[in-house]
Motif scaffolding. Structure first.
Motif, short mmCIF file in Angstrom:
data_model
loop_
_atom_site.label_atom_id
_atom_site.label_comp_id
_atom_site.label_asym_id
_atom_site.label_seq_id
_atom_site.Cartn_x
_atom_site.Cartn_y
_atom_site.Cartn_z
N ALA A 1 -31.95 -46.54 94.07
CA ALA A 1 -32.49 -46.78 92.72
C ALA A 1 -31.42 -46.54 91.66
O ALA A 1 -31.27 -47.33 90.73
CB ALA A 1 -33.69 -45.88 92.48
N ILE A 2 -30.68 -45.46 91.83
CA ILE A 2 -29.62 -45.14 90.85
C ILE A 2 -28.54 -46.22 90.88
O ILE A 2 -28.03 -46.65 89.83
CB ILE A 2 -29.02 -43.75 91.13
CG1 ILE A 2 -30.05 -42.68 90.73
CG2 ILE A 2 -27.72 -43.54 90.35
CD1 ILE A 2 -29.70 -41.29 91.17
N ILE A 3 -28.19 -46.70 92.07
CA ILE A 3 -27.17 -47.76 92.18
C ILE A 3 -27.65 -49.01 91.46
O ILE A 3 -26.90 -49.65 90.70
CB ILE A 3 -26.85 -48.07 93.66
CG1 ILE A 3 -26.10 -46.90 94.29
CG2 ILE A 3 -26.02 -49.34 93.79
CD1 ILE A 3 -25.96 -46.99 95.80
N ILE A 4 -28.92 -49.38 91.66
CA ILE A 4 -29.45 -50.61 91.03
C ILE A 4 -29.45 -50.45 89.51
O ILE A 4 -29.01 -51.35 88.77
CB ILE A 4 -30.87 -50.92 91.54
CG1 ILE A 4 -30.84 -51.34 93.01
CG2 ILE A 4 -31.52 -52.02 90.72
CD1 ILE A 4 -32.20 -51.51 93.65
N ILE A 5 -29.94 -49.29 89.03
CA ILE A 5 -30.01 -49.10 87.57
C ILE A 5 -28.61 -49.02 86.97
O ILE A 5 -28.34 -49.61 85.91
CB ILE A 5 -30.85 -47.85 87.23
CG1 ILE A 5 -32.31 -48.11 87.60
CG2 ILE A 5 -30.74 -47.50 85.75
CD1 ILE A 5 -33.18 -46.89 87.57
N ALA A 6 -27.72 -48.36 87.65
CA ALA A 6 -26.34 -48.25 87.13
C ALA A 6 -25.68 -49.63 87.10
O ALA A 6 -24.94 -49.95 86.16
CB ALA A 6 -25.54 -47.30 88.01
#
Lengths: 397, 195
Positions: free
Chosen positions: B140-145
């Motif tokens: 999730a963090i990778i996608i949002i970043a």
């Protein structure tokens, strides 16, 4: 339990908004009307009419010119004018309650392209905001207009500009319709004409001063401005506007009078309403469009000043024929005026493109070039009802 | 109804040929290929979803074409948003697009959740991860970043154009090619087995 979890997860995004960018209602200046006139060079003279809520609501509420204030700035577009007015006012201007966009006649006759686009693309401005063309300057109109029957000037414009629902002298025009029609290859734009009318009211006084007179300026929205592209090319008079309403299937409620069938010096008043849409057929022979229009109107005899017995079938049939002829005359007069102006504000081109399979074929005929050659065959079928009318005449005393 | 004429619009070639280039806009259907192992009756589910989506899309565009006339309809509108902005009935039923925005926000998060779960499942298969739920926050963090790498709205539009117009049709064609190659390979194997 599972569905509850899903619902909770779905509702979490609603809490993400926060109040970081909040705007207090009291910190905004609500613009209810914008006027634009020609100015020097590339600039426009843009007038903002801003409502004063404290004068409209609450104790001691007022009417007339004290319910609003105006600011006039010179700028090439509304966005830049917003910035200038924000520097003049103590509150940030907000266009979300804009009810009227008014263009001065000189600017309308020059060119409105580029100006109307900014209104359509602005998220705050509703697509159903009314557009009107003002006789004289929009600045003078907005500075002097006096709402009388309404305390709220915003509501005044909404009600005045929706009068086409119960009169035949005005039509509904809004920003989105104006923009799409001005761009269209088969239709032209139309806007209602706004005029400022002076009304002198004499006050009687019991003392020796003899009283005084007040002059108020009321807005009148009657007649139409016809456009070719983004330039105003002429006017349709209030009497011909009924033709526009019939041709655009917008006649909700109107009145007209016809000569009495037996005593031509007397008149009969008829209430009219459209029954279904017009059936329009367009046949193009060379460069000449031949247009056939069949309209259905419901009519009701409201009043008459003669002694004619309209319960008699013969008289009723004659009256029906009079009404049909009058409506056909007015519709044909309106259509011929649009042909003379070269402006297809009735949108007859929409019915012409039905005859073609692709836009390429339709665009080859160049509808706006051939429209001035159009001929019209108009038929109006009236269903006349004569009921709820008192036939006993009052004796002359 | 005259807004729907001429019936062939800008011509058959522009409707079908240029329309085929916009196939990427329906990339959501590609997700069924990834969801296939998890669905009981794939044919029925895909048919029902396809019908529901078609009916909804047709209804929206029918209303849109009926209200907005050509050529202004060719401009870059958000269809549902513009339709909802038109709603104005009486004094109180106005500006209801703010209510719809809440629903669209929920739909966006649903779609994001689905994309996230499919990404995690794909990684699980690729890298043979046993406890795949533990990598959900990281993905999730990778996608949002990644989404924050784009600095302006123009970059988003350009990337979307690239993804929709080039990458998605390529993925569709690649999938089709894979199926064709697999069928050919199966037939060769079957012929070899018979011999």
């Amino acid at each position: 339990m599972r569905y509850c979890k899903i619902m909770v997860i779905l509702l979490i995004p609603l809490l993400l908004a926060g109040c970081y960018n909040k705007k207090e209602l009291d910190n905004l200046a609500y613009v209810i009307a914008i006027g634009a006139d020609k100015d020097e060079g590339q600039n426009l003279k843009i007038t903002y009419q801003i409502a004063i809520p404290i004068k409209i609501a609450g104790e001691g509420n007022e009417i007339g010119t004290s319910t609003y204030t105006t600011y006039t700035v010179s700028a090439p577009s509304i966005y830049l004018a917003n910035a200038k007015v924000n520097a003049l006012t103590s509150k940030e201007v907000n266009l979300s309650h804009l009810n009227l966009v008014l263009y001065g006649e000189d600017l309308a006759k020059d060119d409105l392209s580029g100006h109307i686009n900014s209104l359509v693309s602005n998220v705050a401005i509703r697509p159903r905001t009314s557009v009107a063309i003002c006789k004289g300057t929009a600045e003078n109109f907005l500075n002097n207009v006096t709402p009388v029957l309404e305390t709220s000037p915003a509501r005044y414009y909404v009600l005045a500009l929706s009068s086409f629902n119960y009169t035949t002298e005005s039509a509904g025009t809004d920003v989105l319709d104006f923009y799409t029609s001005a761009q269209s290859p088969y239709k032209d734009a139309v806007a209602v004409i706004a005029t400022l009318k002076e009304i002198h009211e004499t006050e009687q006084s019991t003392d020796s001063s003899g009283g005084g007179s007040n002059t108020t300026k009321e807005a009148e929205f009657r007649g139409l401005a016809a456009f070719s592209g983004s330039k105003m090319v002429g006017e349709i008079s209030p009497e011909m506007t009924i033709g526009h309403l019939i041709a655009t299937n917008s006649l909700s409620n109107g009145a007209l009078y016809v000569p009495d069938v037996k005593e031509s010096s007397k008149t009969a008043s008829i209430q009219v309403r459209q029954n279904g849409g017009c059936k329009v057929k367009v046949l193009i022979e060379g460069d000449v469009p031949k247009v056939t229009i069949n309209a259905n109107i419901d009519a009701h005899l409201e009043a008459y000043s003669s002694n004619t017995d309209y319960l008699d079938k013969e008289n009723a049939a004659l009256l029906k024929k009079e009404v049909e002829e009058e409506l056909e005359r007015r519709l044909k007069e309106y259509l011929e005026k649009t042909v003379a102006l070269g402006s297809d504000i009735a949108g007859i081109g929409r019915y012409a493109k039905v005859n073609y399979l692709t836009y390429e074929e339709f665009e080859k005929i160049n509808w706006k070039e051939i429209y001035p050659n159009a001929t019209f065959d108009v038929h109006v079928d009236v269903e006349l009802s004569i009921s709820k009318i008192i036939f006993h005449k009052l004796p002359n005393q | 109804m005259t807004n729907f004429t001429p019936i062939l619009g800008n011509g058959i070639d522009k409707i079908f040929l240029q329309g085929a280039l916009s196939l990427g806009r329906y990339e959501a259907f590609f997700l069924f290929l990834l969801l296939a192992p998890s669905i009981k009756d794939l044919n029925k589910t895909v048919t029902k979803s396809f019908l529901a989506a078609t009916i909804l899309l047709l209804a929206c565009f029918f209303m849109f074409f009926g209200i907005f006339s050509y050529p202004s309809i060719t401009e870059d509108y958000s269809v549902l948003y513009e339709l909802v902005r038109m709603v104005s009935y009486g004094r109180f039923i106005q500006r209801i697009e703010s209510l719809f925005l809440l629903i669209w926000l929920m739909v966006t998060f649903l779609y994001f959740s689905l994309a996230l779960s499919l990404s995690v499942l794909t990684m699980k298969k690729l890298f043979h991860i046993q406890y795949h739920k533990r990598i959900i926050p990281s993905v999730a963090i990778i996608i949002i970043a990644s989404s924050l790498l784009l600095s302006s709205h123009t970059d988003v539009i350009n990337l979307r154009k690239f993804l929709m117009d080039i990458l998605c049709p390529a993925i569709f064609l690649w999938g089709l090619l894979m199926v064709i190659v697999a069928r050919i390979k199966l037939r060769i194997c079957q012929k070899g087995g018979d011999q």
